[in-house]
Design an enzyme around this catalytic site. Structure first.
Site, PDB file in Angstrom:
ATOM      1  N   THR A 183      -4.550  -4.307   4.542  1.00  0.00           N
ATOM      2  CA  THR A 183      -3.838  -4.848   3.388  1.00  0.00           C
ATOM      3  C   THR A 183      -3.531  -6.326   3.591  1.00  0.00           C
ATOM      4  OG1 THR A 183      -2.828  -2.690   2.905  1.00  0.00           O
ATOM      5  CG2 THR A 183      -1.768  -4.628   1.954  1.00  0.00           C
ATOM      6  N   THR A 216      -0.783  -1.176  -4.596  1.00  0.00           N
ATOM      7  CA  THR A 216      -2.241  -1.244  -4.620  1.00  0.00           C
ATOM      8  C   THR A 216      -2.832   0.082  -5.089  1.00  0.00           C
ATOM      9  OG1 THR A 216      -2.419  -0.583  -2.295  1.00  0.00           O
ATOM     10  CG2 THR A 216      -2.284  -2.943  -2.777  1.00  0.00           C
ATOM     11  N   GLU A 225     -12.609  -4.253  10.188  1.00  0.00           N
ATOM     12  CA  GLU A 225     -13.403  -3.722   9.081  1.00  0.00           C
ATOM     13  C   GLU A 225     -14.769  -4.396   9.064  1.00  0.00           C
ATOM     14  OE1 GLU A 225     -12.301  -1.272   7.266  1.00  0.00           O
ATOM     15  OE2 GLU A 225     -10.207  -1.293   7.950  1.00  0.00           O
ATOM     16  N   ASN A 262       0.868  -1.181   0.000  1.00  0.00           N
ATOM     17  CA  ASN A 262       0.000   0.000   0.000  1.00  0.00           C
ATOM     18  C   ASN A 262       0.901   1.225   0.000  1.00  0.00           C
ATOM     19  OD1 ASN A 262      -1.699   2.136   0.592  1.00  0.00           O
ATOM     20  ND2 ASN A 262      -2.937   0.984   2.050  1.00  0.00           N
TER      21      ASN A 262
END
Length: 316
Positions: free
Chosen positions: A70, A40, A276, A9
């Site tokens: 990630t 990414t 998440e 990332n």
């Protein structure tokens, strides 16, 4: 020659990985891998799709470089496959729970990359929640956000007291869940402030929530908070963060290979996977024992957290 693909990332950790990328590539070359990199993009599931592509293309090692999000995406890209490459981790987020559990340096991307040179890996358990995978935690309920709500600066300055203060603040907005939880040796029906499944001993930067965690035994540690009373929850939070909560009467604390969670009143129960949003209940959680080989700092991992003999990496 073996091949490695770094999936990074470019915005994580104040772009630290991007700055060190040339040196990081050199580390994996030294370890015997022909190495390339992929940055990414903002496209949804960018890391996941590249991980799946690289695995199917025959790469021997994938390096997930970024925050826990990630790493979670890379795992989701390879976990469903029959042939899975080895995984290495270069942390660059804020919490980096998974890297902490594997004793991988969290403040220095180059030092994290150099763990590969120690030549050891662990066969790590991976969790599945319906069609998604997770590597560290799954949770539901108002209190499940506690470990992700305390700023890292406060954690460093005040330790568990920062969690107690934040927990007390959140107590006023707790919405009890009416849930049914079925696990290997029993079930729970009733009101709960939170349920929690852990794969490691590192949760939200704190290592006492699951003091007896095993990283590769094929079992989750399941915690169910059975009370919704303010004083009892505050007391429980204090005990949890000191590692003295396992026998608290307001807590179910068990090991289980499979866990099923549903609402008994058709209320919406949002599921948290690795910090998440991971869909809504009903959900079935399954532990995939020793599913992915992950490069780890074996000599420094917490004692007695591995059941299987670590893997020794040999050059072809």
């Amino acid at each position: 020659m073996k091949r490695a693909r770094i999936i990074y990332n470019p915005t994580s950790g104040r772009e630290a990985i991007r700055r060190d990328l040339v040196d990081i590539l050199a580390v994996y070359e030294e370890a015997g891998y022909e190495t390339s990199a992929y940055a990414t993009t903002p496209e949804p599931n960018s890391a996941m799709m590249e991980a799946e592509r690289a695995a199917k293309a025959g790469f021997d090692l994938l390096v997930a470089a970024g925050g826990d999000g990630t790493i979670n995406e890379v795992v989701n890209g390879i976990a469903p496959l029959d042939e899975r490459p080895m995984l290495a981790i270069i942390p660059a987020g804020t919490t980096n729970d998974y890297a902490r559990a594997l004793s991988i340096p969290r403040e220095d991307p180059l030092a994290a990359a150099k763990v590969i040179l120690k030549g050891k890996a662990a066969k790590m358990d991976i969790g599945q929640a319906n069609d998604s995978y997770f590597i560290n935690i799954a949770a539901g309920g108002s209190l499940s956000e506690l470990t992700y709500s305390v700023p890292s600066k406060l954690k460093s300055m005040y330790g568990y007291l920062a969690y107690v203060v934040k927990g007390a603040e959140m107590l006023t907005s707790i919405k009890p869940m009416d849930i049914h939880v079925k696990y290997d040796d029993g079930e729970f029906n009733g009101k709960s402030a939170m349920f929690f499944l852990a794969l490691t001993n590192s949760v939200g930067g704190f290592e006492q929530i699951v003091p007896d965690a095993k990283l590769d035994d094929g079992k989750f540690t399941l915690l169910i908070v059975k009370t919704t009373k303010f004083a009892e929850i505050l007391n429980l939070i204090t005990e949890v963060l000191k590692g003295k909560h396992v026998n608290n009467p307001n807590l179910i604390y068990v090991k289980s290979e499979k866990v099923e969670v549903s609402s008994t009143k058709n209320d919406k129960i949002m599921i948290n996977l690795d910090g998440e949003y991971g869909g809504d209940a009903p959900v079935t959680f399954v532990n995939h024992k020793q599913h992915i080989d992950i490069v780890a700092n074996i000599d420094d991992i917490a004692e007695n957290t591995l059941v299987a003999t670590p893997i020794t990496l040999h050059e072809d």
